[in-house]
Design a protein around this motif. Sequence first.
Motif, PDB file in Angstrom:
ATOM      1  N   ASN A  13       0.857  -1.187   0.000  1.00  0.00           N
ATOM      2  CA  ASN A  13       0.000   0.000   0.000  1.00  0.00           C
ATOM      3  C   ASN A  13       0.890   1.234   0.000  1.00  0.00           C
ATOM      4  OD1 ASN A  13      -2.306   1.557   0.071  1.00  0.00           O
ATOM      5  ND2 ASN A  13      -2.745   1.198   2.217  1.00  0.00           N
ATOM      6  N   ARG A  14       0.312   2.365  -0.382  1.00  0.00           N
ATOM      7  CA  ARG A  14       1.078   3.608  -0.404  1.00  0.00           C
ATOM      8  C   ARG A  14       1.408   4.060   1.015  1.00  0.00           C
ATOM      9  NH1 ARG A  14      -2.257   7.589  -4.238  1.00  0.00           N
ATOM     10  NH2 ARG A  14      -3.566   7.458  -2.414  1.00  0.00           N
ATOM     11  N   ASN A  15       2.544   4.742   1.147  1.00  0.00           N
ATOM     12  CA  ASN A  15       2.944   5.323   2.417  1.00  0.00           C
ATOM     13  C   ASN A  15       2.139   6.586   2.689  1.00  0.00           C
ATOM     14  OD1 ASN A  15       4.994   3.403   2.894  1.00  0.00           O
ATOM     15  ND2 ASN A  15       6.370   4.504   1.525  1.00  0.00           N
ATOM     16  N   GLY A  16       2.215   7.074   3.919  1.00  0.00           N
ATOM     17  CA  GLY A  16       1.459   8.265   4.261  1.00  0.00           C
ATOM     18  C   GLY A  16       2.047   9.011   5.433  1.00  0.00           C
ATOM     19  N   SER A  17       1.321  10.042   5.848  1.00  0.00           N
ATOM     20  CA  SER A  17       1.706  10.866   6.987  1.00  0.00           C
ATOM     21  C   SER A  17       0.478  11.211   7.796  1.00  0.00           C
ATOM     22  CB  SER A  17       2.363  12.176   6.531  1.00  0.00           C
ATOM     23  OG  SER A  17       3.600  11.936   5.937  1.00  0.00           O
ATOM     24  N   GLY A  18       0.709  11.425   9.084  1.00  0.00           N
ATOM     25  CA  GLY A  18      -0.328  11.908   9.978  1.00  0.00           C
ATOM     26  C   GLY A  18       0.254  13.004  10.840  1.00  0.00           C
ATOM     27  N   ASN A  27      10.882  16.541   1.620  1.00  0.00           N
ATOM     28  CA  ASN A  27      10.565  15.143   1.873  1.00  0.00           C
ATOM     29  C   ASN A  27       9.073  14.917   1.604  1.00  0.00           C
ATOM     30  OD1 ASN A  27       9.701  12.760   3.530  1.00  0.00           O
ATOM     31  ND2 ASN A  27      11.904  12.690   3.918  1.00  0.00           N
ATOM     32  N   PRO A  28       8.712  13.866   0.866  1.00  0.00           N
ATOM     33  CA  PRO A  28       7.300  13.643   0.544  1.00  0.00           C
ATOM     34  C   PRO A  28       6.417  13.425   1.767  1.00  0.00           C
ATOM     35  CG  PRO A  28       8.664  11.791  -0.163  1.00  0.00           C
ATOM     36  CD  PRO A  28       9.595  12.869   0.260  1.00  0.00           C
ATOM     37  N   PHE A  29       6.971  12.881   2.845  1.00  0.00           N
ATOM     38  CA  PHE A  29       6.190  12.693   4.066  1.00  0.00           C
ATOM     39  C   PHE A  29       5.865  14.036   4.718  1.00  0.00           C
ATOM     40  CE2 PHE A  29       8.090   8.500   3.598  1.00  0.00           C
ATOM     41  CZ  PHE A  29       7.043   7.665   3.943  1.00  0.00           C
ATOM     42  N   ILE A  34       8.069  12.764  14.735  1.00  0.00           N
ATOM     43  CA  ILE A  34       8.160  11.900  15.909  1.00  0.00           C
ATOM     44  C   ILE A  34       8.836  10.585  15.519  1.00  0.00           C
ATOM     45  CG2 ILE A  34       6.893  10.634  17.672  1.00  0.00           C
ATOM     46  CD1 ILE A  34       4.652  12.670  17.372  1.00  0.00           C
ATOM     47  N   ASN A  35       8.168   9.862  14.632  1.00  0.00           N
ATOM     48  CA  ASN A  35       8.660   8.569  14.177  1.00  0.00           C
ATOM     49  C   ASN A  35       7.720   8.106  13.074  1.00  0.00           C
ATOM     50  OD1 ASN A  35      10.191   6.246  13.983  1.00  0.00           O
ATOM     51  ND2 ASN A  35       9.863   5.597  16.091  1.00  0.00           N
ATOM     52  N   VAL A  58       4.676  10.147  11.452  1.00  0.00           N
ATOM     53  CA  VAL A  58       3.830  10.885  12.395  1.00  0.00           C
ATOM     54  C   VAL A  58       4.573  12.143  12.850  1.00  0.00           C
ATOM     55  CG1 VAL A  58       2.565  10.785  14.573  1.00  0.00           C
ATOM     56  CG2 VAL A  58       2.765   8.732  13.152  1.00  0.00           C
ATOM     57  N   TYR A  59       3.881  13.264  12.755  1.00  0.00           N
ATOM     58  CA  TYR A  59       4.422  14.569  13.114  1.00  0.00           C
ATOM     59  C   TYR A  59       3.576  15.212  14.204  1.00  0.00           C
ATOM     60  CZ  TYR A  59       7.097  14.470   8.729  1.00  0.00           C
ATOM     61  OH  TYR A  59       7.963  14.149   7.713  1.00  0.00           O
ATOM     62  N   ILE A  60       4.159  16.183  14.900  1.00  0.00           N
ATOM     63  CA  ILE A  60       3.422  17.100  15.763  1.00  0.00           C
ATOM     64  C   ILE A  60       3.434  18.443  15.054  1.00  0.00           C
ATOM     65  CG2 ILE A  60       3.417  18.361  17.952  1.00  0.00           C
ATOM     66  CD1 ILE A  60       4.678  15.906  19.246  1.00  0.00           C
TER      67      ILE A  60
END
Length: 161
Positions: A40-45, A101-103, A125-126, A141-143
């Motif tokens: 599956n495609r990668n993503g970010s939150g 960075n794409p993320f 974060i990680n 995952v970002y803040i």
Amino acid sequence: MEGLKLIGRRLKYKAHRVKIYEDELIKPDGKKVYYDFVENRNGSGVLLIDGEGRLILVKQFRNSISDYDIEIPAGCVEIDDNPVELENHEFIQKDFTNKDNPFYKCALREAEEETGLIPNKLFFINYIIAAVGLFSERTAVYIGTEINILLRNIYGVMKLI
């Protein structure tokens, strides 16, 4: 299961967003085992935190559970997020805070699309792999802090809570 070696991967099904494979592995004792693998495609939150320390979540209908889910703004990395191929893990994992960075781009886009808010600061974060034994999808995952409010409509299927 140390010592397993992948000896074959067969595509079993190709859908709109995922590919499902059957992996053939060999154990140290020579026995073959088979595992399912979903690409599956990668993503970010992004965990958006407002100036008063409140976490901003969204409520979205999710077909997979036939119900609404309360979650952080998140989504898939788009090919357009970076001209570098997304499979180039060395680049992607090198610097999650690089604005190219794409993320990183994905986290900003998803915050805006799902909440109408844009964080001025993003802290990595990680990354997580929600079902590491089955899926390849990585979610960075970002803040997000120092939030700006946009005066525009967000998707009608989501609700800020």
